[in-house]
Design a protein around this motif. Structure first.
Motif, short mmCIF file in Angstrom:
data_model
loop_
_atom_site.label_atom_id
_atom_site.label_comp_id
_atom_site.label_asym_id
_atom_site.label_seq_id
_atom_site.Cartn_x
_atom_site.Cartn_y
_atom_site.Cartn_z
N UNK A 1 7.59 -0.26 5.34
CA UNK A 1 8.70 0.03 4.43
C UNK A 1 8.33 1.17 3.49
N UNK A 2 9.34 1.76 2.89
CA UNK A 2 9.15 2.80 1.88
C UNK A 2 8.83 2.15 0.54
N UNK B 1 3.01 6.81 -1.70
CA UNK B 1 3.02 5.38 -2.01
C UNK B 1 3.74 5.03 -3.31
N UNK B 2 4.31 6.02 -3.98
CA UNK B 2 5.05 5.75 -5.22
C UNK B 2 6.46 6.31 -5.09
N UNK C 1 -0.03 0.54 -5.73
CA UNK C 1 -0.54 -0.68 -5.09
C UNK C 1 0.60 -1.38 -4.34
N UNK C 2 1.76 -1.51 -5.00
CA UNK C 2 2.92 -2.11 -4.34
C UNK C 2 3.40 -1.23 -3.18
N UNK C 3 3.31 0.09 -3.34
CA UNK C 3 3.71 1.00 -2.27
C UNK C 3 2.83 0.88 -1.04
N UNK D 1 0.90 -3.94 11.91
CA UNK D 1 0.69 -3.36 10.60
C UNK D 1 0.30 -1.89 10.78
N UNK D 2 1.06 -0.96 10.14
CA UNK D 2 0.74 0.45 10.32
C UNK D 2 -0.62 0.81 9.75
N UNK D 3 -1.24 1.80 10.40
CA UNK D 3 -2.51 2.30 9.86
C UNK D 3 -2.23 3.11 8.61
N UNK D 4 -3.12 2.97 7.64
CA UNK D 4 -3.02 3.75 6.41
C UNK D 4 -4.03 4.88 6.50
#
Length: 157
Positions: free
Chosen positions: A79-80, A14-15, A69-71, A1-4
């Protein structure tokens, strides 16, 4: 899982909104079913009027917070951000009718439910700097990429 990135951070990555239509500025809080973002609309905002930002724009702020939130979920999968659709709203209210220019607002959304067919519902609110509600409502959204793996009726073998 990539770091945010650490919070707060810019919300634009994220949008899927581009060309000045990303109305929120930064992501300030996040967990599995909740996101908070901020905006400070100025006179250059695409929806600015002499009276401020029309109250109905708060619904778009809520929808963009859901998209963020979905982003974030998409980013966690590497994913983008994907396009989703606002399919409805219930009980949206903005008693003042307008939001003040140059006044930071906090936009919060929380997931109520998400179905396997890509439909979800969030409740959200727009708060002033003191935490007082300026607008609130519920949003129904559809994420076509989240639909179950079953073929659609017209695609059945």
């Amino acid at each position: 899982m990539p770091d945010l990135p650490d919070l707060p951070c810019p919300i634009a990555p994220f949008v899927p909104h581009r060309q000045g239509m990303c109305l929120l500025e930064r992501l300030v809080a996040l967990d599995d079913g909740f996101l908070a973002a901020e905006a400070c609309p100025g006179p250059d905002d695409p929806f600015a009027t002499p009276r401020g930002i029309p109250g109905w724009v708060g619904l778009e702020w809520l929808a963009q917070a859901v998209a963020a939130w979905a982003g974030v979920e998409a980013a966690r999968r590497g994913e983008a951000p994907a396009v989703g659709f606002l399919v409805g709203s219930r009980r949206y209210a903005c008693p003042a009718g307008h939001f003040a220019l140059e006044c930071r607002v906090r936009v919060e959304v929380a997931l109520d439910f998400r179905a396997d067919n890509g439909l979800a519902e969030f409740h959200g609110r727009v708060l002033d700097p003191a935490g007082e509600p300026l607008a609130e409502g519920r949003l129904q959204v559809f994420e076509p990429h989240r639909r179950g793996s079953r073929p659609a009726p017209d695609e059945a073998p």
